[in-house]
Design an enzyme around this catalytic site. Structure first.
Site, PDB file in Angstrom:
ATOM      1  N   GLU A  58      -4.975  39.278  -6.409  1.00 26.21           N
ATOM      2  CA  GLU A  58      -4.020  37.248  -5.908  1.00 26.21           C
ATOM      3  C   GLU A  58      -3.726  37.096  -6.888  1.00 26.21           C
ATOM      4  OE1 GLU A  58      -7.410  34.507  -7.522  1.00 26.21           O
ATOM      5  OE2 GLU A  58      -8.849  34.906  -6.215  1.00 26.21           O
TER       6      GLU A  58
ATOM      7  N   HIS B 134     -17.512  34.081  -9.784  1.00 26.89           N
ATOM      8  CA  HIS B 134     -18.727  34.179 -10.946  1.00 26.89           C
ATOM      9  C   HIS B 134     -19.671  34.322 -10.147  1.00 26.89           C
ATOM     10  CE1 HIS B 134     -20.109  30.770 -13.398  1.00 26.89           C
ATOM     11  NE2 HIS B 134     -19.624  31.320 -13.901  1.00 26.89           N
TER      12      HIS B 134
ATOM     13  N   HIS C 119      -6.917  39.451 -10.356  1.00 26.34           N
ATOM     14  CA  HIS C 119      -6.156  38.112 -10.579  1.00 26.34           C
ATOM     15  C   HIS C 119      -5.457  38.061 -11.689  1.00 26.34           C
ATOM     16  CE1 HIS C 119      -5.006  33.456 -10.321  1.00 26.34           C
ATOM     17  NE2 HIS C 119      -3.460  34.044 -10.623  1.00 26.34           N
TER      18      HIS C 119
ATOM     19  N   ASN D  92     -14.364  39.359  -6.321  1.00 25.91           N
ATOM     20  CA  ASN D  92     -13.916  39.147  -7.278  1.00 25.91           C
ATOM     21  C   ASN D  92     -14.670  39.605  -8.722  1.00 25.91           C
ATOM     22  OD1 ASN D  92     -12.100  37.844  -9.586  1.00 25.91           O
ATOM     23  ND2 ASN D  92     -11.552  36.171  -8.243  1.00 25.91           N
TER      24      ASN D  92
ATOM     25  N   THR E 133     -10.029  27.887 -13.868  1.00 25.28           N
ATOM     26  CA  THR E 133      -9.755  29.316 -12.570  1.00 25.28           C
ATOM     27  C   THR E 133      -8.233  28.409 -11.867  1.00 25.28           C
ATOM     28  OG1 THR E 133     -10.829  30.036 -11.332  1.00 25.28           O
ATOM     29  CG2 THR E 133     -11.678  27.492 -12.083  1.00 25.28           C
ATOM     30  N   THR E 134      -8.537  28.792 -11.412  1.00 26.23           N
ATOM     31  CA  THR E 134      -7.544  28.710  -9.772  1.00 26.23           C
ATOM     32  C   THR E 134      -8.256  26.814  -9.305  1.00 26.23           C
ATOM     33  OG1 THR E 134      -7.333  30.980  -9.176  1.00 26.23           O
ATOM     34  CG2 THR E 134      -6.161  29.111  -7.611  1.00 26.23           C
TER      35      THR E 134
ATOM     36  N   GLU F 289      -6.491  32.349   2.966  1.00 27.94           N
ATOM     37  CA  GLU F 289      -8.345  31.829   2.092  1.00 27.94           C
ATOM     38  C   GLU F 289      -7.886  29.967   2.507  1.00 27.94           C
ATOM     39  OE1 GLU F 289      -9.078  34.226  -0.968  1.00 27.94           O
ATOM     40  OE2 GLU F 289     -10.201  32.696  -1.609  1.00 27.94           O
TER      41      GLU F 289
ATOM     42  N   ARG G  32     -13.780  39.926 -26.587  1.00 25.03           N
ATOM     43  CA  ARG G  32     -13.779  40.585 -27.816  1.00 25.03           C
ATOM     44  C   ARG G  32     -12.286  42.286 -28.137  1.00 25.03           C
ATOM     45  NH1 ARG G  32     -18.629  40.681 -30.937  1.00 25.03           N
ATOM     46  NH2 ARG G  32     -19.550  39.352 -31.341  1.00 25.03           N
TER      47      ARG G  32
ATOM     48  N   ARG H  59      -3.391  37.233 -13.530  1.00 21.78           N
ATOM     49  CA  ARG H  59      -2.489  35.777 -13.964  1.00 21.78           C
ATOM     50  C   ARG H  59      -1.506  35.899 -14.694  1.00 21.78           C
ATOM     51  NH1 ARG H  59      -6.047  31.101 -13.623  1.00 21.78           N
ATOM     52  NH2 ARG H  59      -4.883  29.988 -14.505  1.00 21.78           N
TER      53      ARG H  59
ATOM     54  N   ARG I  94      -4.858  36.755 -19.019  1.00 23.17           N
ATOM     55  CA  ARG I  94      -6.091  35.973 -19.944  1.00 23.17           C
ATOM     56  C   ARG I  94      -7.360  37.144 -19.604  1.00 23.17           C
ATOM     57  NH1 ARG I  94      -7.859  30.380 -16.989  1.00 23.17           N
ATOM     58  NH2 ARG I  94      -5.755  29.912 -17.448  1.00 23.17           N
TER      59      ARG I  94
ATOM     60  N   ASP J 225     -12.549  39.024 -11.273  1.00 23.76           N
ATOM     61  CA  ASP J 225     -12.196  38.849 -13.109  1.00 23.76           C
ATOM     62  C   ASP J 225     -13.044  39.100 -14.506  1.00 23.76           C
ATOM     63  OD1 ASP J 225      -9.829  38.714 -11.604  1.00 23.76           O
ATOM     64  OD2 ASP J 225      -9.864  36.716 -11.738  1.00 23.76           O
ATOM     65  N   HIS J 226     -14.261  38.498 -13.851  1.00 20.51           N
ATOM     66  CA  HIS J 226     -15.310  37.723 -14.621  1.00 20.51           C
ATOM     67  C   HIS J 226     -15.612  38.830 -15.880  1.00 20.51           C
ATOM     68  CE1 HIS J 226     -13.736  34.347 -14.596  1.00 20.51           C
ATOM     69  NE2 HIS J 226     -14.930  33.972 -13.599  1.00 20.51           N
TER      70      HIS J 226
ATOM     71  N   HIS K  54     -14.053  30.143  -2.726  1.00 17.78           N
ATOM     72  CA  HIS K  54     -14.434  29.665  -4.523  1.00 17.78           C
ATOM     73  C   HIS K  54     -14.937  28.913  -4.412  1.00 17.78           C
ATOM     74  CE1 HIS K  54     -12.887  27.975  -7.807  1.00 17.78           C
ATOM     75  NE2 HIS K  54     -11.522  28.189  -7.935  1.00 17.78           N
ATOM     76  N   GLY K  55     -16.317  28.654  -5.143  1.00 17.19           N
ATOM     77  CA  GLY K  55     -17.606  28.188  -6.086  1.00 17.19           C
ATOM     78  C   GLY K  55     -18.135  28.522  -4.918  1.00 17.19           C
TER      79      GLY K  55
HETATM   80  N1  PXP Z   1     -10.702  32.929  -3.909  1.00 17.23           N
HETATM   81  C1  PXP Z   1      -9.522  32.120  -5.391  1.00 17.23           C
HETATM   82  C2  PXP Z   1      -7.654  32.392  -4.112  1.00 17.23           C
HETATM   83  C3  PXP Z   1      -9.922  32.299  -6.118  1.00 17.23           C
HETATM   84  O1  PXP Z   1      -8.494  31.630  -7.015  1.00 17.23           O
HETATM   85  C4  PXP Z   1     -10.781  32.812  -6.979  1.00 17.23           C
HETATM   86  C5  PXP Z   1     -10.923  32.356  -8.344  1.00 17.23           C
HETATM   87  O2  PXP Z   1     -10.518  33.115  -8.673  1.00 17.23           O
HETATM   88  C6  PXP Z   1     -12.340  32.916  -6.169  1.00 17.23           C
HETATM   89  C7  PXP Z   1     -11.878  33.301  -4.185  1.00 17.23           C
HETATM   90  C8  PXP Z   1     -13.189  33.477  -6.448  1.00 17.23           C
HETATM   91  O3  PXP Z   1     -13.873  32.301  -6.867  1.00 17.23           O
HETATM   92  P1  PXP Z   1     -15.467  31.944  -7.492  1.00 17.23           P
HETATM   93  O4  PXP Z   1     -14.962  32.803  -9.034  1.00 17.23           O
HETATM   94  O5  PXP Z   1     -15.722  30.666  -8.134  1.00 17.23           O
HETATM   95  O6  PXP Z   1     -15.901  32.765  -6.492  1.00 17.23           O
END
Ligand code: PXP
Length: 274
Positions: free
Chosen positions: A104, A248, A77, A41, A134-135, A185, A52, A79, A83, A43-44, A225-226
């Site tokens: 996502e 993350h 994702h 993922n 986050t979600t 998931e 910036r 959104r 963001r 996103d970050h 997630h996490g």
């Molecule tokens: N799966 C889903 C559905 C999520 O919303 C996220 C966070 O965007 C992740 C996985 C990844 O989570 P993490 O950034 O904590 O690894």
């Protein structure tokens, strides 16, 4: 360097197969290989860019680096508040990602329309709250069953696989299966936050039971997630969990070692324990 291209990625690009055929082949492969793969993922990467409101770092470059490290898929994702990931990113990723592109998204109509136009390989449906970091929780597939069934139908028309991000709960799995989803998931947040050994084992048992039920319901089972380099072993050991979505922790490590190495290190751990 491990080049880790998995067969599922190739099958997902076989546009001549319809969703049911692709889903069947993927399920067969998972049964045979019992192998878990990684979607990164990114996103970050876009979060840093948006800090910036500039054009770097580019998540499209990040996706290429993840692929070169052997990632099986790229997850973003889109959104509603844009963001981090924006429409331009998703469009370019669709053109450049050679492995699986997993979008996502929530089920709001404007976002569903974008998915129909861009046609990622897979969408993962999530709930979305504007104020969340986050979600936060899983999608309530029971409450939103009617809308979910409509979205599944529309995605399938465009040959897009559908996964729902859900709590490891029977009612959510059943609703996902009944609405025609291809995959679920399982939310691993409770496992990731568990502190004591007892609590960790309880959460792993829940995930395993949910995975068994989902597989009995002919759903492909993902998790995320996490998840981190420290806690991936527990879930990777659950046979049948076939795709991990991790963001993350990989991007955090990438700040120090680079995204290609950070991705390769996570793949190595998943391979070791799955
Ligand atoms: N799966 C889903 C559905 C999520 O919303 C996220 C966070 O965007 C992740 C996985 C990844 O989570 P993490 O950034 O904590 O690894």
């Amino acid at each position: 360097m491990i080049i880790n291209l998995r067969p599922t990625a190739n099958i997902l690009q076989s546009n001549f197969l319809d969703v049911n055929e692709r889903r069947y082949i993927i399920a067969e492969e998972i049964e045979g290989l019992l192998m878990a793969v990684l979607n990164v993922n990114i996103d970050h990467v876009a979060t840093v860019r948006q800090a910036r409101v500039t054009d770097e770092p580019d998540p499209v470059w990040a996706a290429t680096e993840c692929e070169l490290a052997g990632a099986n898929g790229i997850t973003v994702h889109l959104r509603q508040d844009r963001r981090h990931i924006n429409d331009r990113d998703v469009r370019l990723l669709k053109e450049t990602v050679a492995c699986k592109l997993n979008l996502e998204m929530c089920m709001a109509e404007p976002i569903v329309k974008i998915a129909e136009q861009i046609k990622p390989d897979q969408v993962t449906l999530v709930p979305e709250k504007r104020a969340e970091l986050t979600t936060e929780g899983g999608l309530d597939c029971v409450r939103h069953k009617k809308r979910l069934a409509q979205v599944v139908k529309r995605m399938h028309k465009k040959r897009i696989l559908v996964s729902t991000f859900i709590a490891p709960a029977k009612a959510q799995i059943t609703a996902s299966a009944e609405t025609g989803c291809d995959a679920v998931e399982l939310h691993t947040g409770m496992y990731a936050n568990a502190k004591s050994q007892r609590a960790i084992e309880k959460r792993l048992r829940e995930l395993k039971e949910a995975k068994d039920l989902a597989m009995e319901s002919n759903l492909i089972v993902h998790a995320g997630h996490g998840l981190t380099y420290r806690n991936i072993a527990g879930v990777a050991q659950i046979k049948g969990l076939c795709e991990f979505n991790i963001g993350h922790s990989i991007i955090a490590r990438a700040v120090f070692v680079g995204i290609r190495q950070a991705t390769a290190e996570m793949i190595r751990l998943i391979d070791k324990f799955s």
